[in-house]
Design an enzyme around this catalytic site. Structure first.
Site, short mmCIF file in Angstrom:
data_model
loop_
_atom_site.label_atom_id
_atom_site.label_comp_id
_atom_site.label_asym_id
_atom_site.label_seq_id
_atom_site.Cartn_x
_atom_site.Cartn_y
_atom_site.Cartn_z
N LYS A 125 0.89 -1.08 -0.23
CA LYS A 125 -0.30 0.33 0.05
C LYS A 125 0.71 1.15 0.10
CE LYS A 125 -3.75 1.98 2.29
NZ LYS A 125 -4.97 1.89 3.28
N SER A 143 -9.48 1.52 2.71
CA SER A 143 -8.72 2.81 2.08
C SER A 143 -8.09 1.88 1.22
CB SER A 143 -8.07 3.59 2.57
OG SER A 143 -7.66 2.98 3.60
N SER A 158 -10.08 -0.84 6.82
CA SER A 158 -9.88 -0.34 5.17
C SER A 158 -8.93 -1.21 5.18
CB SER A 158 -8.67 1.02 5.41
OG SER A 158 -9.45 1.87 6.06
#
Lengths: 99, 486, 480
Positions: free
Chosen positions: B76, B151, B175
């Site tokens: 990420k 997210s 997330s």
């Protein structure tokens, strides 16, 4: 709970985020919605409840770990300033700071 | 190989059936082919990945081995990586190259994993749909008009479309778990403090926790074995003896006590979602697990509490993005004040600004007690709900989210509606508990449904065990979207 | 009717740690800009603070030295505001629960001693520096100082007037150096005071205060408080009211002026720093630190008066710093002389020489051993007290160094006292013969003439004759 434009401007000033007059009205509406959501907490009786500041303070006996006092960091100024918007003579440049 | 488990890939590498360079090329090829359509990666650095792969092959040639040696992993874009830009999905950091590696990145590096690329995400991890990224929305591989969740939506989509064997994510209020659920992959948010936050760009420090995303629970155990561990540079990192998260994978689930919170099965949960989750629970019962109805009475307060605490912490965490030392600086400004205001107004997107303003407001003079302090007190009540519940059960199960992936744009303009979608993931985040999302079927539109399992503190191995047993009997986690055949 | 000036002081002391409060960067002063600013100090994305154990120990040390309560649990908070020298956009400080609470410091005031209450002392990080020269209207930011540990020590509004404020600041300045937590260097900003000043009629409630910043010397502090009090009195007497604000002292103009930039509706949005857990200090740790604490100034002062039989004033002077007190005890040991004699020398010749050259005790060219050896030569009659001063000056100029310096100089200059009775008698005879007039005067009852004759003999002996012997021989010869 709703916010007026003056409050929006005050918060935006504190947060250093430029908000145009046109945006301010939208922002007020959207923030008021969020504040309406979080307003649901107000009715809860929390007398005598300790605030929980850390995810684990209910679980682990949490105490701050300490670091030994040793200067171990090398000078990496060149690498650290590679992403800087404006530098001169090793200093970060900003518009004049007024005292 | 694209749909193989990590242990299968590792075995193939070990038996020299494939080299790490070849394996990496396979996934780089897949990224090159699909990323234009899915936008799962912000940065895929092929030369760097191949260099890592060659190094892993060299290490293996000298007799070294390890479960992740030579395995490509996507990260990420919230984890700082030296030499590769780290954007956090924001214009603010669009050109930022970190001069250091996050702890998690160093750990993967030491294990010999290949850094495949940096995945797309909601800007500064603020969002549940991956539509707030400055680098454009991520598409759900199962239905490109739908969101992948957020997210960590880029990591989820990358694994779902088999553009990466595994990925890292971060979870502040869901997330990792929610995008895993929306894309049919597996993800675990560990106990707060298990994975170091050093080098993980902070959203809400008291909630943020990194974790692995992958196809199956066994993969997650291997990934967590690398990610987890004490880090002296993070004061909230827990100094506990290392553990093998795979140790309990083969344990039977007979006798497992599953708590079913009344609040997670009420109105507002899609019928398909509820049905798939019930199916999964019935499977566990069939294996000798026992269910017990429990109550988490403060569940509905979790969203309001979260939307006080997380923005408050975020408003302060994001103050460092001021255009002085790094990051976006406005082109024109009259003075220092205007430089700040314009740089931040231009550098941050709408959702980030909204949360900074909310956070600034709730911390400001005269409101602190009513909002922040009250939220922290209710946070303790919510943690108390769980501790009561775990007196009666070993693991709590329910849906990850009330719905499956929704259409892109469906929530825009109504942030509150989107926030409410996190109602089942936020409570465990507030309490600091581990939770995971396990693929458990599809709804009538063919979109994946995720079963959430929440455990007591430090029970990650147990959660992975539960998921692994289920995955030995089901194939939801190895199904591949029709649109992206292997 | 009179006005009473009420002052409370907030003192920022930079702690003498090797590394910063939350990072492993060096705290050394004077490095090239930003070469001692680590990733944490620069607030790069993703970095986190880890607390320095030494900074905590130093805070506890101060707490114990002022008899304060050491909080078993204290909390770090974020003070949020934007400023280019504050990289995170917040300062990590202690707000609601500081590490040290409720201590006292005794200060000397006119007519005795006064106990000043210290409300709290808390740990926090220093900010960087903004430089305004040479950047064509821009400011240059140097973050080397960012993250240097500070202990902010806050008094109650117990001080009355500028002189008391300065007396407190000096006592605190001495204390922090004494216990080794701060170098006290005011030029380099290691010890910085802000003064909260208000005025009132005696007995009236506290007036509105103004905070004065930039008091980087004791002299400026005194001038600034006096100016500010006068300003407030004049304002009130002219029918105005004092507005609570922050004011900057300008030493060039000797005035304080309003800092408008600080008045941007301050709202620091304090909240507990989620990156740091509560600081827990247990009893065992406190006792460990207490055991390492040196004897404190007050205890030492009292012991000097008691054990060495010194006047309170001398004891206070000798214990003005730990170095001075240590020097005295070394001197007593080395000289084997009366403590009173040692005290006279240390506060007399020695202090004057230090003062003249602007030196600290630790940098004196004459050590306690050397000075002790000199005093021994007075005691054993090798030289007179007067000659000793000449020898001391020569030692100060490093004509000879080390413990044997006095003997070397006495020998080289031939300063050894003449104690040979025959030689002195010969000189006395010569003086008596050459000064018949004074001899007459003396015998006529003019005592002054005797002193003149002593002087003549000493002059003839170039000061080296034993004064006691000269006196005795002269008396005998004149009486005879």
């Amino acid at each position: 709970m709703s916010l007026d434009l003056e409050q929006i401007r005050r918060i935006a000033r504190l947060a250093r985020i430029a908000v145009s007059d046109a945006e301010a009205a939208d922002t007020a509406a959207s923030l008021s919605g969020v504040l309406g959501l979080i307003g649901e907490m107000q009715a809860v009786d929390t007398t005598g409840i300790e605030p929980m500041a850390h995810a684990l303070d209910a679980q682990v006996s949490s105490a701050q770990r300490l670091r030994e006092d040793k200067a171990v960091e090398p000078d990496r100024r060149t690498a650290y300033q590679a992403s800087a918007p404006a530098v001169q003579d090793g200093l970060y440049l900003v518009p004049r700071v007024v005292e | 190989m694209l749909n193989a488990s990590l242990s299968e890939m590792s075995a193939a590498l070990e038996s020299r059936k494939i080299s790490s360079v070849e394996l990496t090329q396979l996934f780089l090829g897949r990224i090159a082919k699909l990323n234009g359509e899915l936008n799962a990666f912000i940065t895929a650095d092929a030369p760097r990945a191949l260099k890592d792969a060659a190094a892993a092959d060299a290490r293996r040639a000298t007799g070294q081995s390890g479960p992740l040696l030579g395995i490509p992993v996507a990260h990420k874009d919230i984890f700082c990586t030296e030499g590769i830009r780290t954007t956090c999905g924001s214009k603010m950091l669009a050109d930022f190259v970190s001069p250091y590696d996050a702890h998690v990145i160093s750990r993967f590096g030491a294990a010999g994993a290949v850094l495949l690329g940096k995945t797309n995400m909601d800007e500064f991890a603020m969002g549940s749909s991956n539509e707030s990224s400055y680098f454009g929305a991520v598409k759900n591989p199962w239905r490109r008009s739908a969101v992948p969740g957020g997210s960590s939506g880029g990591s989820a989509a990358a694994v779902a479309a088999r553009m990466a064997p595994a990925a890292t994510g971060t979870d502040t209020g869901g997330s990792i778990r929610q995008p895993a659920s929306f894309t049919g992959v597996c993800g675990v948010k560990p106990t707060y403090g298990v994975v170091s936050r050093y080098g993980m760009i902070a959203f809400a420090s008291s909630l943020d926790q990194g974790g692995p995303m992958g196809k199956g629970a066994a993969d997650l155990a291997a990934l967590l074995n690398v990610m987890a561990g004490f880090d002296a540079r993070d004061s909230t990192s827990l100094d506990r003896p290392p553990e093998d998260y795979a140790r309990d994978l083969e344990r039977p689930v007979a006798g497992l006590r599953i708590g079913l919170p009344r609040e997670y099965f009420g109105d507002g949960v899609d019928a398909d979602v509820a049905a798939r989750v019930q199916d999964a629970i019935r499977w566990f019962e069939g294996q000798g697990a026992k269910t017990v109805e429990i109550t988490l009475p403060n569940t509905k307060l979790a969203v309001p509490v979260y939307y006080v605490l997380a923005p408050a912490e975020a408003s302060s965490n994001l103050s460092r993005f001021d255009g002085v030392r790094y990051g976006h600086r406005a082109a024109e400004y009259a003075d220092l004040y205007e430089m700040y205001c314009k740089s931040r107004a231009e550098g941050f997107g709408a959702e980030v600004k909204r949360r900074i303003l909310v956070g600034t407001y709730v911390l400001s003079h005269g409101y602190y007690d009513a909002y922040y302090l009250q939220a922290q007190k209710i946070r303790r009540l919510i943690a108390g709900d769980f501790s009561d519940a775990f007196a009666q059960c070993d693991v709590i199960m329910g849906p990850v989210a009330p719905t499956t992936a929704y259409e892109a744009g469906a929530m825009s303009g109504d942030p509150v509606k989107m926030y409410l979608g996190d109602i089942f993931t936020i409570p465990a985040s507030l309490a600091g508990l581990p939770g995971m999302s396990i693929p458990c079927g599809f709804d009538s539109k063919g979109l994946p449904v995720g079963l959430q399992a929440i455990g007591n503190y430090f029970s990650e191995a147990r959660l992975l065990n539960v998921a692994h047993q289920y995955q030995k009997a089901t194939d939801w986690h190895i199904r591949v979207p029709d649109a992206f055949p292997l | 009717m009179d006005w009473e000036i009420v002052v409370g002081l907030e003192t920022h002391t930079q702690l003498l740690t090797e590394s910063k409060i939350f990072s492993g960067a060096s705290t050394a002063f004077g490095a090239e800009p930003n070469t001692q600013a680590s990733a944490v100090d620069l607030a790069l994305p993703g970095v986190l603070p880890v607390l320095n154990a030494k900074a905590v120990e130093f805070a506890v040390r101060l707490g114990l030295a002022i008899g304060a309560t050491i909080s078993p649990r204290s909390v770090f908070a974020r003070k949020n505001y934007f400023y280019p020298d504050l990289p995170k956009g917040y300062q990590i400080s202690q707000y609601e629960l500081p590490v040290v609470q409720h201590g006292t410091l005794k200060i000397a005031v006119e007519g005795g001693e006064k106990t000043v209450r210290i409300l709290r002392a808390h740990l926090e990080e220093d900010a960087g520096k903004s430089l305004h020269e040479d950047f064509k209207g821009l400011s240059g930011i140097d973050l080397n100082r960012a993250g240097t540990p500070l202990l902010e020590i806050v008094t109650e509004p117990d001080l009355r007037g500028a002189k008391e404020a300065v007396a407190y600041a000096k006592a605190l300045h001495s204390l922090v150096r004494w216990i080794g937590i701060c170098d006290g260097n005011m030029q380099e900003g290691s010890f910085r005071c802000d003064a909260n000043v208000s005025v009132r009629r005696p007995g009236a409630p506290l007036g509105t205060r103004c905070e004065i910043k930039n008091l980087n010397s004791f002299r400026f502090m005194e001038q600034a408080i006096e100016y500010e009090a006068r300003r407030q009195v004049e304002l009130i007497e002219d029918g105005g009211t004092v507005v609570q604000e922050t004011r900057l002292y300008d030493p060039d103009r000797n005035e304080t002026r309003s800092m408008r930039s600080k008045e941007d509706a301050q709202d620091y949005r304090y909240f507990p720093d989620p990156d740091l857990l509560p600081l827990v200090i247990n009893e065992a740790e406190i006792e460990r630190i207490r055991a390492l604490l040196p004897e404190l100034p007050q205890a030492k002062r009292e012991r000097f008066a008691r054990d060495y039989g010194l006047a309170a004033y001398d004891a206070a002077q000798l214990t003005a710093s730990r170095e001075s007190a240590d020097f005295f005890e070394d001197l007593v040991r080395a000289s084997r002389a009366e403590p009173k004699t040692c005290a006279n020398w240390q506060t007399g010749e020695f202090a004057a020489a230090l003062n003249r050259d602007g030196l600290e005790v630790g940098h004196s060219p004459v050590g306690a051993e050397a000075l002790g050896a000199l005093l021994r030569r007075i005691a054993d009659g090798t030289i007179s007290g007067k000659i000793a001063k000449e020898v001391f000056e020569a030692m100060w100029r490093r004509e000879a160094e080390g413990p044997g310096a006095a003997d070397a100089i006495i020998e080289a200059r031939g300063l050894e006292q003449i104690s040979d009775t025959g030689a002195i008698e010969k000189m006395v005879d010569e003086v008596l013969a050459a000064n018949a007039r004074q001899v007459e005067d003396y015998r006529a009852g003019k005592e002054k003439a005797f002193n003149s004759l002593v002087g003549q003999v000493m002059k003839a002996a170039k000061g080296k004759a034993n004064p006691g012997q000269v006196n005795a021989i002269l008396k005998k010869k004149l009486g005879g």
